[in-house]
Write a protein that holds these residues in place. Sequence first.
Motif, short mmCIF file in Angstrom:
data_model
loop_
_atom_site.label_atom_id
_atom_site.label_comp_id
_atom_site.label_asym_id
_atom_site.label_seq_id
_atom_site.Cartn_x
_atom_site.Cartn_y
_atom_site.Cartn_z
N ARG A 34 -8.91 4.13 -0.17
CA ARG A 34 -9.15 4.62 0.81
C ARG A 34 -8.89 6.39 1.07
N GLN B 100 0.60 -1.32 0.28
CA GLN B 100 0.00 0.10 0.16
C GLN B 100 0.93 1.51 -0.62
N THR C 204 0.45 5.45 0.92
CA THR C 204 -0.70 6.42 1.56
C THR C 204 -0.51 7.73 0.95
N PRO D 32 -11.74 9.93 -4.04
CA PRO D 32 -11.46 8.27 -4.68
C PRO D 32 -11.62 8.08 -6.32
N THR E 153 -5.19 6.15 0.75
CA THR E 153 -4.44 5.27 0.53
C THR E 153 -4.68 4.51 -0.38
N LYS F 286 -10.53 0.93 -4.95
CA LYS F 286 -9.32 0.40 -3.85
C LYS F 286 -8.93 1.75 -3.14
#
Length: 106
Positions: A59, A20, A22, A44, A72, A57
């Motif tokens: 966040r 991931q 961020t 998003p 993220t 996907k």
Amino acid sequence: MTRLRDIAKLIRTKNAGPFQLTLDIMFPDARSYAHVVDSGVINPAAMAAFFKVDASKVRLFNYAPGNAIKVTVPRLVTSGDPADTDLFGGQQFGPLVDLEVPPLDP
């Protein structure tokens, strides 16, 4: 239009584990934070397009007490993979600083 870099105090990316990434966008005050959140430019769909991932996907967290937005997304290449060009994920924010945001009223 104003650019995100003109309003934000800090824009950075970093790993959130090996899979991931961020993004942190921090603002100097509640007014500039609320302005960017209310403008809707960080959403998003836009972040999915920017990071080239599926929007489902992404966040996104708006954190008013900290005047911060956190996003993220999955990394396209796992951290440490031979094809990875940014082991720590710290270079991914670069083009985002030019994101256009409506100007803040004086």
